[in-house]
Design an enzyme around this catalytic site. Structure first.
Site, short mmCIF file in Angstrom:
data_model
loop_
_atom_site.label_atom_id
_atom_site.label_comp_id
_atom_site.label_asym_id
_atom_site.label_seq_id
_atom_site.Cartn_x
_atom_site.Cartn_y
_atom_site.Cartn_z
N MET A 178 23.57 9.68 3.78
CA MET A 178 23.37 10.96 4.47
C MET A 178 23.52 10.79 5.98
O MET A 178 24.08 11.66 6.66
CB MET A 178 22.00 11.54 4.11
CG MET A 178 21.84 12.99 4.50
SD MET A 178 23.09 14.06 3.74
CE MET A 178 22.21 14.68 2.30
N GLN A 218 -9.56 -6.16 11.29
CA GLN A 218 -8.98 -5.14 10.41
C GLN A 218 -9.63 -3.77 10.58
O GLN A 218 -9.82 -3.03 9.61
CB GLN A 218 -9.02 -5.59 8.94
CG GLN A 218 -8.11 -6.78 8.67
CD GLN A 218 -7.87 -7.07 7.21
OE1 GLN A 218 -8.72 -6.83 6.38
NE2 GLN A 218 -6.70 -7.63 6.90
N GLU A 278 0.82 -1.21 0.00
CA GLU A 278 0.00 0.00 0.00
C GLU A 278 0.86 1.26 0.00
O GLU A 278 0.48 2.27 -0.58
CB GLU A 278 -0.95 0.03 1.19
CG GLU A 278 -2.13 -0.94 1.06
CD GLU A 278 -1.86 -2.29 1.69
OE1 GLU A 278 -0.69 -2.56 2.07
OE2 GLU A 278 -2.82 -3.10 1.81
#
Lengths: 559, 161
Positions: free
Chosen positions: A470, A112, A49
């Site tokens: 970084m 859910q 997702e």
């Protein structure tokens, strides 16, 4: 005539000219997915997702249209949270449909179930839970209106399963009218006059341009304004592309990893005209010093941005394009600041972005510079977050609106691959280059699975420096070189990963043959993973250390 | 400094959550918050009392609140001539001997007794927060059993023209 919620859903999306939906099915959205089975609207099945929401962002940024996401309840919905926050931060228009358990189960810890309405309040421009099927068309229409007007942003629509199955008579929907939401597009004419006066009195004016100009589709108008006013211009990361990199007045990106010239200009200017950027801390790490001894003009469509970071002398609430249009009707005493133009231009020739060339190892900066050359600065560039992102900003010669697809405000690792895929879907005929590091690649590479399925041919440039570059850079600079959890001693075989997705791939190790090999790779018509084995020690420079004024850059190399 | 914000908002579910979220996210402490519908049933008024450090902070807060889609208008009432009222219910322990005394003590506050039982009475008072504070102080000596305050609500005075 009665229609089901699912039918109203499809009708509404067709009404809004939705070209594609990014999503992932699940229990609560089974009825909605059933309605997609007839393929009235194409659906892109991502593999996670998070991939769906970033792909929708990439699509939205590349196309200028809102991205549409559909995911299931609970975990499906929580997996899109990062992308929603990212879109909020960068003002990306998204409509995110989250399934929800049936109304009877809400609040009862059903299977859910997650409180998506509550979870997304602070990271959305607005959110809805549809409580009655007859409200669905109106909610969708309002959501598109809110997401795409004013300061754009993500809107969540939570859809309980039973609502999508309920039926209701079809009614014509009235135009959206929300009395409490009336964004102001037209600037006040008096404020425009003040800007003109300020410019004509200035001897060291500078433009600071940001994503607001992309969002208002005002690039052409801004280039005209630049032509008229001849004022040097600094861009934010998200403003890149508004002015072609090779424009004489363009000083580059400002801020933490911006150019010496851009940062000097920001500090020395007596007039700063900010159009569509928000003085983010990566641009203005020490706002007090940036604001000192200068007049500040701030143009923003969001009144809450004005004065938030820096006190503003001439505030203008309005759409960037409208403001620029009005300014284009004026004439400016461009000779007043002719010397200033020379001064900043000299800064630019004096200290351009640079790196030390060597044949021992591949410098990531050079790799990106070469890609810029090979693609003639025409590619849509999607990046992940970190060193490679900053090098892309520094070394890729951007020249178009909406050309750089990157996570600016939130700095979301894992953004690059899905966002690049979304951009490629929005612009199937354009060359898309996805630049990612080895860290971000391992977060969302599953979306490479989509490339074969949809015949997409981006080039995925994997800048492999065997570390979270970084993080490592900051540890080396500010934490006594204690490289805590930032170096990968073990890595997957990226070539085999590409192969597993049925993608061509190549690994480039040799600095001497790099250019030739890159040219070859870019000749391929197919998608390709181009892994570039880069120096594991390189730092992004120059740099404004956190909290320091912009003119206290470290690592400036003067010619 | 203490400031009173009055916000007219669309009467939607979750609007209070949104508004309080804007404050908590920016680390404002809410002293009190009260909500109720207005003359228009689609519109609610939220009155918030906050403590802010500066006018700048206050301006930011008002802007962030105005930015919310559900917010119709936000004003800083404390900047203008306004009326503010709070209601409190105070349950005080009583005996047959001190009941009269309490009644005379609360009379100057224009408070009233709205419930009486053998061991306690409930006093109702409406007024400014200071007035309620003062009454609470007076009643402490008798033993306050329970106290409920509504938080402030208010309106701007009509301007004289």
């Amino acid at each position: 005539m009665n229609k089901k919620g699912t039918e109203l859903f499809i009708d509404s999306l067709l009404d809004e000219d939705v070209e594609m939906i990014f999503g992932y099915p699940g229990g609560a959205v089974l009825p909605l997915y059933d309605s997609l089975y007839d393929k009235k609207i194409p659906h892109i099945l991502t593999r996670h997702e998070q991939g769906a929401v970033h792909a929708a962002e990439g699509y939205a940024k590349a196309s200028g249209k809102p991205g549409v996401v559909l995911v299931t309840s609970g975990p499906g919905a929580t997996n899109v949270i990062t992308g929603i926050a990212d879109a909020m931060s960068d003002s990306v228009p998204l409509i995110v449909f989250t399934g929800q358990v049936a109304s009877s189960g809400i609040g009862k810890d059903a299977f859910q179930e997650a409180d998506i309405l509550g979870l997304t309040i602070p990271i959305t421009k607005y959110n809805y839970q549809v409580r009655k099927v007859e409200d669905l068309p109106k909610v969708i229409k309002e959501a598109f209106h809110i997401a795409t007007t004013g300061r754009k942003g993500p809107v969540v629509i939570d859809l309980p399963k039973d609502i999508t199955l309920d039926e209701t008579p079809v009614k014509k929907i009235a135009e959206v009218h929300i009395p409490s939401y009336q964004p102001n597009y037209m600037p006040h004419p008096n404020q425009i006059k003040k800007v003109v006066t300020a410019i004509n009195q200035a001897s060291k004016p500078v433009f600071l341009i940001g994503a607001g100009i992309h969002h208002s589709d005002g690039t052409t108008e801004f280039r005209e304004l630049l032509e008229n006013s001849k004022i040097p211009v600094v861009s934010t990361l998200l403003g890149l592309g508004i002015v072609p990199t090779d424009n004489d007045l363009f000083l580059g990106m400002g801020g933490m990893h911006g150019s010496y010239a851009a940062n000097q200009a920001l500090m020395e200017a007596d007039l700063l005209i900010n159009i569509g950027s928000r003085f983010d801390d990566r641009l203005a790490s020490c706002p007090e010093s940036l604001a000192k001894d200068k007049t500040i003009i701030h143009v923003d469509i969001d009144p809450a941005e004005i004065g938030k970071i820096i006190p503003t002398d001439i505030p203008i609430v309005g759409d960037a394009k409208e403001v620029i249009r009005l300014l284009n009707k004026e004439t400016f005493n461009t000779e007043n600041y002719a010397d200033w133009r020379d001064t900043v231009k000299n800064y630019q020739t004096e200290a351009p972005f640079t790196y030390e060339e060597t044949v021992e190892e591949i410098k990531p900066q050079r790799a990106i510079e070469l890609i810029g050359k090979i693609t003639n600065g025409e590619a849509i560039v999607a990046t992940d977050v970190g060193q490679h992102q900053m090098w892309a900003a520094q070394f890729y010669p951007f020249k178009h609106q909406n050309q750089l697809i990157t996570s600016g405000g939130l700095g979301t690792m894992g953004y690059g691959i899905p966002a690049g895929v979304g951009a490629q879907l929005a612009k199937p005929d354009k060359q898309v280059v996805i630049i990612v590091g080895d860290g971000g690649f391992q977060m969302t590479n599953q979306e490479l699975a989509i490339l074969e399925q949809y015949h997409l041919a981006p080039k995925v440039i994997l800048i492999n420096n065997h570390s979270l570059g970084m993080v490592r850079q900051w540890q080396e600079s500010f934490f006594n070189e204690r490289r805590s959890e930032s170096v990968f001693d073990n890595q997957p075989d990226f070539q085999k990963m590409a192969e597993a997705y049925h993608l061509k791939s190549v690994r480039l190790d040799n600095a001497e043959t790099l250019e030739e090999e890159l040219i070859q790779a870019f000749k391929e018509k197919e998608p390709m993973v181009i892994e570039i084995n880069c120096s594991p020690t390189e730092h992004v420079l120059p740099m404004v250390p956190p909290g320091k004024p912009n003119n206290e850059m470290i690592g400036v190399v003067k010619r | 400094m203490r400031r009173i914000i009055s916000a007219k908002v669309r009467n939607t579910s979750g609007v209070l959550n949104r508004i309080s979220g804007v404050l908590t996210r920016r680390q404002f402490n809410i002293e009190s918050i009260s909500v109720g519908v207005t003359e228009n049933l689609d519109v609610s008024r939220i009155t918030i009392v906050v403590s802010v450090d500066s006018d700048f902070q206050m301006e930011q807060l008002i802007k962030q609140l105005n930015k919310q889609i559900d917010v119709i208008k936000v004003i800083d009432m404390s900047a203008d001539s306004h009326l503010e009222r709070e209601l409190a219910l105070i349950k005080v322990a009583t005996t047959s001997t001190n009941r009269q005394e309490i009644m005379s003590m609360i009379e100057p506050f224009r408070a009233s007794i709205i419930d009486v039982s053998g061991q306690s009475i409930i006093i109702q008072i409406a007024g400014s927060s200071e007035k309620i504070d003062a009454l609470v102080d007076v009643l402490k000596v008798y033993g306050i059993q329970e106290l409920a305050r509504t938080g402030i609500t208010g309106l701007l005075r009509s301007s004289i023209k």
